[in-house]
Design an enzyme around this catalytic site. Structure first.
Site, PDB file in Angstrom:
ATOM      1  N   ASP A  54       0.847  -1.189   0.000  1.00  0.00           N
ATOM      2  CA  ASP A  54       0.000   0.000   0.000  1.00  0.00           C
ATOM      3  C   ASP A  54       0.888   1.246   0.000  1.00  0.00           C
ATOM      4  O   ASP A  54       1.746   1.401  -0.874  1.00  0.00           O
ATOM      5  CB  ASP A  54      -0.955  -0.066   1.201  1.00  0.00           C
ATOM      6  CG  ASP A  54      -1.940   1.080   1.274  1.00  0.00           C
ATOM      7  OD1 ASP A  54      -2.821   1.157   0.399  1.00  0.00           O
ATOM      8  OD2 ASP A  54      -1.819   1.918   2.187  1.00  0.00           O
ATOM      9  N   TYR A 112      -0.451  11.723   3.393  1.00  0.00           N
ATOM     10  CA  TYR A 112      -1.250  11.971   2.190  1.00  0.00           C
ATOM     11  C   TYR A 112      -1.419  13.464   1.898  1.00  0.00           C
ATOM     12  O   TYR A 112      -1.777  13.833   0.779  1.00  0.00           O
ATOM     13  CB  TYR A 112      -2.643  11.347   2.349  1.00  0.00           C
ATOM     14  CG  TYR A 112      -2.625   9.845   2.377  1.00  0.00           C
ATOM     15  CD1 TYR A 112      -2.818   9.097   1.219  1.00  0.00           C
ATOM     16  CD2 TYR A 112      -2.413   9.150   3.574  1.00  0.00           C
ATOM     17  CE1 TYR A 112      -2.793   7.711   1.244  1.00  0.00           C
ATOM     18  CE2 TYR A 112      -2.391   7.761   3.606  1.00  0.00           C
ATOM     19  CZ  TYR A 112      -2.583   7.050   2.437  1.00  0.00           C
ATOM     20  OH  TYR A 112      -2.552   5.682   2.465  1.00  0.00           O
ATOM     21  N   HIS A 116      -7.222  -6.273  -0.460  1.00  0.00           N
ATOM     22  CA  HIS A 116      -6.155  -5.280  -0.428  1.00  0.00           C
ATOM     23  C   HIS A 116      -5.092  -5.625   0.623  1.00  0.00           C
ATOM     24  O   HIS A 116      -3.917  -5.323   0.449  1.00  0.00           O
ATOM     25  CB  HIS A 116      -6.763  -3.907  -0.103  1.00  0.00           C
ATOM     26  CG  HIS A 116      -5.762  -2.808   0.035  1.00  0.00           C
ATOM     27  ND1 HIS A 116      -5.128  -2.236  -1.041  1.00  0.00           N
ATOM     28  CD2 HIS A 116      -5.267  -2.174   1.136  1.00  0.00           C
ATOM     29  CE1 HIS A 116      -4.307  -1.285  -0.624  1.00  0.00           C
ATOM     30  NE2 HIS A 116      -4.368  -1.237   0.689  1.00  0.00           N
TER      31      HIS A 116
END
Length: 367
Positions: free
Chosen positions: A173, A285, A340
């Site tokens: 990720d 982020y 995921h």
């Protein structure tokens, strides 16, 4: 008017670049606003249904026993000279063996690599890191401290602080994003690259702008641009969002996967329920749109890309496109029933695929 095939003069080119930048940032903040509205509606719905439960936030005082399981390795700390930050990691396997460095994703921490710590310690010095801002690693307060340049430099400095000049680098990720970038910027430090459920960063930035479906799946990138509100939303209903990410039918580990135990969930809640524990991770982020796209793209070391086809956040088409950026042996394996959270979802299969790749590359070098 410029003729076809004739390059635009510099002023016109600057206008085009400025127009594209304006359009890009308009898209970013517009979508950020949409995500905020959706989150606000969900908050109001939760307050209307269960007002007493909505704002419940339990800080876990003591870590569950699984976080101190000796079979996972030893808890260690290293302070980086340049940044002055102290990093926490768990290490398994004898010192002096080849280094395998593991970089987790969001919202995870070193514990997401528990199955790999046990598996690879027989032949490697396996180090599962808490990234900058996560868990017991220091968390600088300003979002500028989480730019990709800083995160890449962290890995280089940690490698040197551990007494190594190269490693097998594995990332999942967001940790996969960092792993790609370390491999691009410091290829001499990465003998083999293994990435789990994250495409080459250039693939991601190009694909997301051309495929609305991926733009929607990546909506949290835009939502996280806002101050404090994303952290607040995570705390609602005693971190219901965090729990559902790993357990819900839409985003969690699938029916055929290795589901998280109640103690595993408590491990995540222990880390992220601490005051301020979410700001550092989300700050990763908050600077991404100022750091991408990349100027350099090529990956020159042998690379393995593993992908769970039932990933709720990343479209599988990006995995195959990644091939064009790897100028060496590239192996892609897509697991049809996996989510995921691949290395936790299908640990036995993932470990076997990693072993095969590592042995295959060793055999190729001997030949």
């Amino acid at each position: 008017m410029a003729r076809p095939g004739v390059a635009c003069p510099p002023p016109a080119r600057r206008v085009m670049v400025a127009a594209r930048a304006l359009l890009f940032w308009a898209l970013v903040y517009s979508y950020c606003g949409v995500c905020a509205c959706i989150a606000g509606l969900r908050l109001l719905w939760s307050i209307g249904r269960r007002p007493g439960e909505t704002f419940r936030w339990v800080v876990r005082e003591n870590p569950p026993a699984c976080l101190n399981d000796p079979s996972l390795g030893t808890h260690c700390y290293v302070r980086i000279k340049d940044s002055g930050l102290r990093f926490h990691y768990v290490a398994a396997g004898e010192r002096g063996k080849p280094l395998m460095l593991l970089l987790h994703g969001f919202p995870e921490f070193w514990y997401s690599w528990r199955h790999q710590l046990r598996e690879f310690k027989s032949e490697y010095r396996v180090v599962a890191l808490d990234l900058r801002g996560y868990g017991e690693t220091d968390a600088p307060p300003h979002k500028e401290n989480y730019k990709l340049d800083c995160l890449i430099a962290d890995i280089k400095d940690i490698l040197e602080s551990l007494g190594y000049n190269k490693c097998v680098l594995i990332g999942h990720d967001w940790g996969g994003m960092i792993a790609w970038l370390v491999a691009i910027c410091y290829p001499e430090m990465v003998t083999k690259l293994i990435v789990v459920n994250f495409p080459h960063p250039s693939v991601f930035t190009e694909y997301i702008l051309r495929h609305p479906s991926q733009l929607i799946k990546s909506g949290y990138y835009f939502f996280f641009q806002m101050p404090w509100f994303p952290e607040f939303m995570f705390t609602l209903n005693d971190f219901k969002v965090l729990k559902s990410l790993f357990t819900s039918q839409a985003t969690g580990i699938g029916r055929k996967g290795c589901r998280l135990t109640a103690e595993d969930i408590e491990a995540y809640l222990y880390v992220f329920s601490q005051p301020g524990a979410l700001t550092g991770p989300i700050n990763h982020y908050r600077t991404i749109f100022s750091c991408l796209p990349l100027q350099h793209h090529e990956v020159i070391m042998p690379t393995l890309l593993l992908w769970g086809e039932r990933d709720a956040f990343m479209e599988v088409e990006m995995a195959e496109i990644t091939r064009i950026y790897v100028k060496n042996h590239f192996r892609l394996t897509i697991l049809s029933e996996a989510s995921h959270w691949l290395q936790q979802d299908q640990p036995d299969i993932v470990n076997k695929l990693i072993w095969t790749f590592l042995k295959e590359e060793t055999k190729r070098k001997r030949e």
